[in-house]
Write an enzyme that holds these catalytic residues in place. Structure first.
Site, PDB file in Angstrom:
ATOM      1  N   THR A 198       0.825  -1.208   0.000  1.00 60.21           N
ATOM      2  CA  THR A 198       0.000   0.000   0.000  1.00 60.21           C
ATOM      3  C   THR A 198       0.859   1.258   0.000  1.00 60.21           C
ATOM      4  O   THR A 198       0.636   2.175  -0.783  1.00 60.21           O
ATOM      5  CB  THR A 198      -0.941   0.003   1.223  1.00 60.21           C
ATOM      6  OG1 THR A 198      -1.768  -1.165   1.187  1.00 60.21           O
ATOM      7  CG2 THR A 198      -1.834   1.232   1.199  1.00 60.21           C
ATOM      8  N   CYS A 249      -5.974 -17.371 -13.207  1.00 60.98           N
ATOM      9  CA  CYS A 249      -6.050 -18.186 -14.427  1.00 60.98           C
ATOM     10  C   CYS A 249      -5.266 -17.545 -15.562  1.00 60.98           C
ATOM     11  O   CYS A 249      -4.599 -18.231 -16.349  1.00 60.98           O
ATOM     12  CB  CYS A 249      -7.499 -18.414 -14.833  1.00 60.98           C
ATOM     13  SG  CYS A 249      -8.482 -16.907 -15.004  1.00 60.98           S
TER      14      CYS A 249
END
Length: 538
Positions: free
Chosen positions: A329, A512
């Site tokens: 972050t 994926c």
């Protein structure tokens, strides 16, 4: 629509960039596009962050009411075996990157929502619920982005509510989509931005948020683990943070360069909760949220060229995560701030490319931090868990990240799988529905909004190739590495097998797109607003 700058992505990097642009030039027209239904919708919360980038953006962030209320009060690092946990003594001294004293345990979704409010107050135009379909390129220069069409049916026909995508034209585009962003990948391939760097390597982070009994809540408690249940050649580990009102964030990161095709990151994450060092914190509580996303783990040597004609990469789209710290972050926000400064200079000079972006980065603490951490992650890939841990201690304690060598990532994650026949398929324990759960009940907690009558955004490019490669050699690994049950092998009863794609389950983790052995699965943005909706406070 025309703007001076279009920012793609409503996470910490994109919001910081948009805010800094308006701080530097209040007359600049800035548009921020977010594919989630609202700012923070795609950020499952519970994170430990450093506040120094926030302090650079808003020195008075406490008075402004930024939602950083819980400081780290206690921290543990554990090496796990199946039945025991061994605390690592003095790990702050051996691994100073993991020292979280003075940091904050926050709801990252709430922080992004707060940053969104600050951005809008400064005049940034924020458009949630719109996905960037592709870059708009003219004469070799990015001149904006094209949003996705709305109201297209699954068969490709236009529905009554059809709304065509629009071109958001801009003098400069800042891409801050997170790991494996689709527009960022478009820019990387179009401009060959990875020609001089290592392949990017990723991790899959799977996270749950639990509400636990008040008497068990220890605000600011932080715990990380490594070792069991992963084997010694697989990078990863678990984390647990106490934050908010009786909330605990529990999660597991698995390096996607693993080689065993039978491995299921989701199941590894579930069974780790059965270890006493984690079950103690969760027993008597209830799960209230679930999500997953890819993390860019390659670090310094995997950072591509960052500026291209008409735009820049920033945040995790560029790979600014500090993996030894397990934090991204503060680095994402800093990269967004620097990107904004460089873009402002490019606009002033009427330059096609933000040429000062890289020099500014190299002068910053961000570049120095990533450089010093550069050898930790590849050490684990090169030597495995135990030798990698020993090297990491030497690199951190004695060399202080200044070794005269740089270890490298040799291959992309999709090239790392071995054939299924080389491993034993050991069944995972069944869910007990108390501490451990299945994918279906987990995805339900992601609060996914997805119109099933839209084109499938997970595209199997070649069905024959899937059978010859994924099924024959690797026993359909996508049915295990996907944390949302998107992929299932179906048999028609005559021995014919096919891949069923449950696109409505997708939590937008991009695994994926990263891990498919032959890169035969392509993730493209679904209709804007699709995907998980993580609520405020989680």
């Amino acid at each position: 629509m025309e703007f001076d700058v279009v920012v793609v992505g409503g996470g910490p990097a994109g919001l910081s960039a948009a805010i800094k642009l308006r701080q530097l030039n209040p007359d600049l027209s800035v548009c921020l596009l977010e594919k989630g239904s609202e700012i923070g919708a795609h950020i499952v919360s519970g994170a430990v962050i450093e506040a120094k980038s926030l302090a650079e953006l808003f020195p008075d962030w406490q008075n402004r009411g930024a939602p950083l209320n819980v400081t780290v009060s206690e921290e543990r690092l554990l090496f796990l075996t199946k039945d025991k946990a061994f605390p690592i003594p003095a790990f702050h001294f051996v691994m100073p990157q993991m020292d979280n004293r003075g940091n904050y345990v926050v709801s990252l979704g709430d922080l992004c929502r707060w940053l969104g409010e600050q951005a809008e107050a400064l005049g940034v135009e924020i458009y949630p619920g719109f996905s960037g379909r592709h870059l708009h390129i003219e004469n070799g220069r990015v001149c904006g982005i094209v949003t996705g069409d709305m109201g297209i049916a699954r068969d490709g026909t236009k529905k009554p509510d059809f709304t065509p995508g629009m071109i958001l034209r801009a003098k400069q585009v800042i891409l801050a989509e997170g790991a494996r962003g689709s527009l960022s990948e478009h820019a990387i391939h179009y401009y060959n931005l990875r020609a001089k760097c290592d392949p990017q390597t990723y991790g899959l982070g799977i996270k749950e948020v639990w509400e636990i009994p008040k008497e068990k809540h220890r605000p600011g408690f932080v715990q990380h683990s490594f070792g069991w249940p992963l084997d010694t050649q697989t990078y990863g580990g678990a984390f647990l943070y106490h934050f908010g009102e009786n909330l605990v964030s529990y999660g597991f990161v698995t390096g996607l360069d693993y080689s065993n095709p039978w491995l299921s990151p989701f199941e590894e994450m579930q069974r780790t909760k059965l270890h006493r060092s984690f079950s103690y914190h969760l027993e008597g509580g209830r799960r209230i949220s679930y999500g997953a996303r890819a993390l860019s783990e390659g670090g310094f040597q995997s950072i591509p060229e960052l500026a291209f004609p008409g735009g820049v990469l920033t945040g995790d789209s560029a790979g600014f995560l500090n993996m030894p710290k397990i934090k991204g972050t503060h680095t994402a926000m800093k990269s967004g701030i620097i990107a904004a400064e460089a873009v402002i200079e490019a606009l002033k000079d009427n330059s096609v490319e933000a040429r000062t972006y890289l020099p500014k980065l190299k002068e910053s603490w961000l570049w120095k931090e990533l450089y010093k951490a550069r050898n930790i992650r590849p050490a684990f890939s090169k030597w495995g868990l135990l030798k990698g841990a020993v090297y990491s201690g030497i690199d951190s304690l004695f060399l202080r990240g200044n070794a005269p060598w740089t270890l490298h990532h040799k291959r992309a994650d999709n090239e790392s799988l071995y054939r299924a026949a080389q491993f034993i398929n050991s069944p995972y324990p069944k869910a007990d529905n108390r501490l451990t759960f299945d994918r279906a009940s987990s995805v339900f907690l992601s609060n996914i909004s997805h119109d099933e009558d839209q084109p499938v955004h997970l595209q199997l490019l070649n069905k024959t190739l899937w059978k010859e490669v994924n099924l024959r050699h690797f026993a359909s690994p996508e049915s295990r590495y996907c944390p949302a049950g998107v992929y299932e092998v179906e048999n028609d009863g005559s021995g014919n097998e096919s891949l069923r794609i449950n696109a409505q389950n997708c939590v937008h983790c991009k695994t994926c797109d990263i891990k498919d052995p032959s890169q035969n699965i392509k993730w493209v943005p679904p209709e804007g607003g699709s995907g998980p909706n993580y609520s405020s406070g989680m």
